[in-house]
Design a protein around this motif. Structure first.
Motif, mmCIF file in Angstrom:
data_model
loop_
_atom_site.group_PDB
_atom_site.id
_atom_site.type_symbol
_atom_site.label_atom_id
_atom_site.label_comp_id
_atom_site.label_asym_id
_atom_site.label_seq_id
_atom_site.Cartn_x
_atom_site.Cartn_y
_atom_site.Cartn_z
ATOM 1 N N ARG A 69 50.852 59.311 72.672
ATOM 2 C CA ARG A 69 52.074 59.439 73.785
ATOM 3 C C ARG A 69 52.901 58.359 73.684
ATOM 4 O O ARG A 69 53.987 58.348 73.923
ATOM 5 C CB ARG A 69 51.379 59.548 74.910
ATOM 6 N N GLU A 70 52.242 57.097 73.356
ATOM 7 C CA GLU A 70 53.044 55.719 73.524
ATOM 8 C C GLU A 70 52.350 54.781 72.468
ATOM 9 O O GLU A 70 51.574 54.644 71.937
ATOM 10 C CB GLU A 70 52.425 55.331 74.837
ATOM 11 N N SER A 71 53.617 54.327 71.588
ATOM 12 C CA SER A 71 53.335 53.514 70.656
ATOM 13 C C SER A 71 54.836 52.572 70.380
ATOM 14 O O SER A 71 55.718 53.060 71.014
ATOM 15 C CB SER A 71 52.888 54.174 69.144
ATOM 16 N N HIS A 72 54.651 51.851 69.699
ATOM 17 C CA HIS A 72 55.931 51.009 69.558
ATOM 18 C C HIS A 72 57.017 51.953 68.509
ATOM 19 O O HIS A 72 58.191 51.437 68.620
ATOM 20 C CB HIS A 72 55.971 49.613 68.363
ATOM 21 N N VAL A 73 56.634 53.005 67.960
ATOM 22 C CA VAL A 73 57.681 54.116 67.415
ATOM 23 C C VAL A 73 57.758 55.089 68.428
ATOM 24 O O VAL A 73 58.321 56.108 68.047
ATOM 25 C CB VAL A 73 57.165 54.406 65.875
ATOM 26 N N GLY A 74 57.348 55.256 69.512
ATOM 27 C CA GLY A 74 57.544 56.135 70.454
ATOM 28 C C GLY A 74 56.356 57.164 70.178
ATOM 29 O O GLY A 74 55.433 57.088 69.533
ATOM 30 N N PRO A 75 56.440 58.320 70.994
ATOM 31 C CA PRO A 75 55.518 59.263 70.827
ATOM 32 C C PRO A 75 55.644 60.148 69.382
ATOM 33 O O PRO A 75 56.582 60.355 68.798
ATOM 34 C CB PRO A 75 55.740 60.467 71.840
ATOM 35 N N TYR A 76 54.392 60.539 68.912
ATOM 36 C CA TYR A 76 54.344 61.315 67.476
ATOM 37 C C TYR A 76 53.127 62.194 67.499
ATOM 38 O O TYR A 76 52.043 61.785 67.983
ATOM 39 C CB TYR A 76 54.550 60.371 66.438
ATOM 40 N N TRP A 77 53.270 63.171 66.498
ATOM 41 C CA TRP A 77 51.924 63.942 66.243
ATOM 42 C C TRP A 77 51.306 63.046 64.924
ATOM 43 O O TRP A 77 52.422 63.013 64.037
ATOM 44 C CB TRP A 77 52.437 65.420 65.975
ATOM 45 N N SER A 78 50.253 63.263 64.687
ATOM 46 C CA SER A 78 49.573 62.766 63.576
ATOM 47 C C SER A 78 49.001 64.124 62.879
ATOM 48 O O SER A 78 47.977 64.823 63.436
ATOM 49 C CB SER A 78 48.331 61.720 63.748
ATOM 50 N N ILE A 79 49.190 64.596 61.600
ATOM 51 C CA ILE A 79 48.597 65.680 60.894
ATOM 52 C C ILE A 79 47.634 64.927 59.781
ATOM 53 O O ILE A 79 48.112 64.258 59.076
ATOM 54 C CB ILE A 79 49.626 66.593 60.163
ATOM 55 N N THR A 80 46.596 65.203 59.971
ATOM 56 C CA THR A 80 45.492 64.336 59.342
ATOM 57 C C THR A 80 44.775 65.239 58.176
ATOM 58 O O THR A 80 43.747 64.558 57.396
ATOM 59 C CB THR A 80 44.588 63.463 60.172
ATOM 60 N N LYS A 81 44.979 66.556 58.326
ATOM 61 C CA LYS A 81 43.948 67.421 57.348
ATOM 62 C C LYS A 81 44.874 67.644 56.065
ATOM 63 O O LYS A 81 46.038 68.328 56.374
ATOM 64 C CB LYS A 81 43.355 68.459 57.810
ATOM 65 N N PHE A 82 44.365 67.979 54.997
ATOM 66 C CA PHE A 82 45.193 68.323 53.702
ATOM 67 C C PHE A 82 45.790 69.756 53.950
ATOM 68 O O PHE A 82 47.022 69.461 53.645
ATOM 69 C CB PHE A 82 43.760 68.830 52.641
ATOM 70 N N ILE B 224 50.485 73.927 65.147
ATOM 71 C CA ILE B 224 49.635 73.487 64.104
ATOM 72 C C ILE B 224 48.512 73.293 64.511
ATOM 73 O O ILE B 224 48.160 72.494 65.564
ATOM 74 C CB ILE B 224 50.139 72.315 63.301
ATOM 75 N N GLY B 225 47.436 73.815 63.809
ATOM 76 C CA GLY B 225 45.915 73.908 64.282
ATOM 77 C C GLY B 225 45.723 73.957 65.829
ATOM 78 O O GLY B 225 45.001 73.386 66.508
ATOM 79 N N GLY B 226 46.472 74.905 66.299
ATOM 80 C CA GLY B 226 46.170 75.367 67.701
ATOM 81 C C GLY B 226 46.872 74.608 68.565
ATOM 82 O O GLY B 226 46.864 74.640 69.813
ATOM 83 N N LYS B 227 47.704 73.462 68.116
ATOM 84 C CA LYS B 227 48.392 72.517 69.073
ATOM 85 C C LYS B 227 49.776 72.917 68.991
ATOM 86 O O LYS B 227 50.588 73.159 68.184
ATOM 87 C CB LYS B 227 48.261 71.137 68.351
ATOM 88 N N PRO B 228 50.296 72.840 70.197
ATOM 89 C CA PRO B 228 51.860 73.306 70.418
ATOM 90 C C PRO B 228 52.662 72.321 70.188
ATOM 91 O O PRO B 228 52.700 71.188 70.803
ATOM 92 C CB PRO B 228 51.851 73.545 71.976
ATOM 93 N N ILE B 229 53.562 72.290 69.168
ATOM 94 C CA ILE B 229 54.513 71.199 68.662
ATOM 95 C C ILE B 229 55.779 71.644 69.457
ATOM 96 O O ILE B 229 56.247 73.020 69.110
ATOM 97 C CB ILE B 229 54.690 71.216 67.277
ATOM 98 N N ARG B 230 56.748 70.743 69.856
ATOM 99 C CA ARG B 230 57.751 71.189 70.587
ATOM 100 C C ARG B 230 58.958 70.993 69.769
ATOM 101 O O ARG B 230 58.918 69.746 69.092
ATOM 102 C CB ARG B 230 58.075 70.587 71.869
#
Ligand code: HEM
Length: 420
Positions: free
Chosen positions: A52-65, A318-324
């Motif tokens: 939710r919060e980082s120096h680059v703003g909010p972001y999704w991480s996709i980590t599986k191949f 993606i992976g059951g998560k809602p990307i907006r």
């Protein structure tokens, strides 16, 4: 102190961080090389993770191949466009005083396809065949000048030198001035906090200097017969010859950075991996025909670009998560390349894997690395030439790593050569 920086008991500390607080965008995690522990957790507990919060703003991480492949091959939903933020976790054009470069890696079709098509012939198999003996000869010269039996910095004397000379060959760049290419590559990816440039303003000025230099080469070549170097190709191709100035500079930077940092760090990363895995080094020493398989394994192991980013053009799952629509989606290649569900014994460096090209380091889909065969060629040649001359490249001290969440780089690595 940065609470996610790890000390000796890194694993225990990282295991205790609440999952929703994990922020893998911090460059310090790459510099101190604890990032793998964070990715292990994300893949196991929350493979599509929202920060939710980082120096680059909010972001999704996709980590599986497989999830990474699904995003990378779906450019209709996941855009690379610079104006939406581009291809890195840090928004393009966001820093004050930054130069607004345009390059086809940060474009969607149809413009991406036209510009890529114009420069692809430079790295076509027929051109690589022509390049091979030149690269081999120059690589041999670099290696023959190295001191045997005393410590020196591998990054500066070999990795940088070799990739710079290949790039100079690709551009048909004035030979004696070739280190300018190294400098411009470093400057193009540098933020002021890395110490490479003093400010965004200073960076801007150096890049304009680079553009002026190339403009002169461009002006020369446009008045000559078309040749097989990248500048001549761009100057003569209908898709690129009328490019606006910043787009010209952007595409040059793409080729310089694409061909420089990544290959450089694979050359150093390979030496380090072999030193950390002496059994693999012994295998190589007794059977140099393994070099062809080892090269893609080095590229997987190093993953010179840790991620590429996309922006969602519509709501998606993606992976059951809602990307907006509008969300920032980061494909962590470094994590996908350690995914046990896609790569057998993914956490081990094995130079004779069955299917060594099964990795994500070059991306997938329409933006898949244009220079992948050239990169492999360079690495194959350097390892063949090293093998002829030295029984071992011994790493004699701790390597220093780059402060960056995008380029997985080794900035210094002391080594000692043992003659064959
Ligand atoms: C694109 C990695 C070497 C030129 C890319 C991408 C990655 C990558 C991850 C983006 C893929 C995606 O978004 O799906 C690497 C690695 C290299 C390497 C790991 C070395 C080990 C090179 C070399 C060149 C080059 C030697 C020189 C010609 C490019 C270009 C693109 C690209 C032009 C943009 C392609 C597009 O947008 O269509 N590379 N690269 N790369 N690379 Fe490389």
């Amino acid at each position: 102190m940065d609470s996610q920086i790890a000390e000796p008991d890194a694993a225990a500390r990282i295991a205790s961080i609440p999952i929703e607080e994990i922020d893998v965008a911090r460059p310090s995690l790459f510099q101190n090389d604890t990032i793998g522990l964070f990715f292990d957790r994300l893949r196991a507990e929350d493979p599509v993770h929202y920060c939710r919060e980082s120096h680059v703003g909010p972001y999704w991480s996709i980590t599986k191949f497989d999830d990474i492949m699904a995003v990378d091959t779906n450019h209709k939903v996941f855009s690379s466009e610079a104006k939406l933020g581009g291809i890195a976790i840090q928004d393009m054009h966001s820093a004050e005083g930054a130069l607004e470069l345009e390059m086809f890696i940060a474009m969607d079709p149809p413009k991406h396809d036209q510009q890529r098509k114009a420069v692809t012939p430079a790295v076509a198999p027929s051109n690589l065949q022509l390049l091979e003996p030149v690269i081999r000869e120059r690589a041999g010269e670099i290696l023959d000048e190295l001191p045997v039996g005393e410590d020196f910095d591998w990054v500066d004397r070999v990795a940088v030198e070799l990739t710079t000379m290949t790039l100079a060959t690709l551009f048909d760049f004035p030979w004696k001035e070739r280190r300018k290419l190294t400098r411009w590559s470093d400057v193009a990816t540098a933020a002021p906090e890395t110490g490479i440039v003093e400010s965004y303003e200073a960076r801007r000025e150096e890049l304009i200097g680079c553009a002026m230099y190339f403009k002169t080469l461009w002006d020369e070549r446009i008045n000559e017969e078309p040749k097989n170097d990248l500048i001549s190709m761009m100057a003569h191709s209908p898709a690129t010859r009328d490019m606006p100035f910043l787009e010209f500079l952007g595409n040059l930077m793409l080729l310089i950075v694409g061909g420089n940092d990544t290959t450089r760090n694979s050359i150093s990363g390979g030496v380090l991996a072999l030193n950390q895995n002496p059994d693999e080094y012994a295998k190589l020493d007794s059977d140099p025909s393994l070099i062809g398989k080892m090269v893609p394994e080095i590229i997987r192991w190093q993953t010179p670009l840790t991620h590429m980013r996309r922006t969602a053009l519509e709501d998606w799952e993606i992976g059951g998560k809602p990307i907006r629509k509008g969300d920032k989606v980061v494909m962590w290649y470094l994590s996908g390349n350690r995914d046990e569900s896609a790569i057998e014994r993914a956490d081990q460096f094995i130079i004779d894997r069955k299917n060594p090209r099964h990795h994500l380091s070059f991306g997938y889909g329409i933006h898949r690395c244009m220079g992948n065969r050239l990169a492999e060629l360079q690495l194959r040649i350097i390892w063949e030439e090293i093998h002829k001359r030295f029984s071992r490249v011994e790493v004699t001290g701790e390597p220093e790593r780059l402060y960056s969440n995008l380029v997985r780089g080794i900035t210094r690595m002391p080594v000692r050569l043992h003659a064959r």
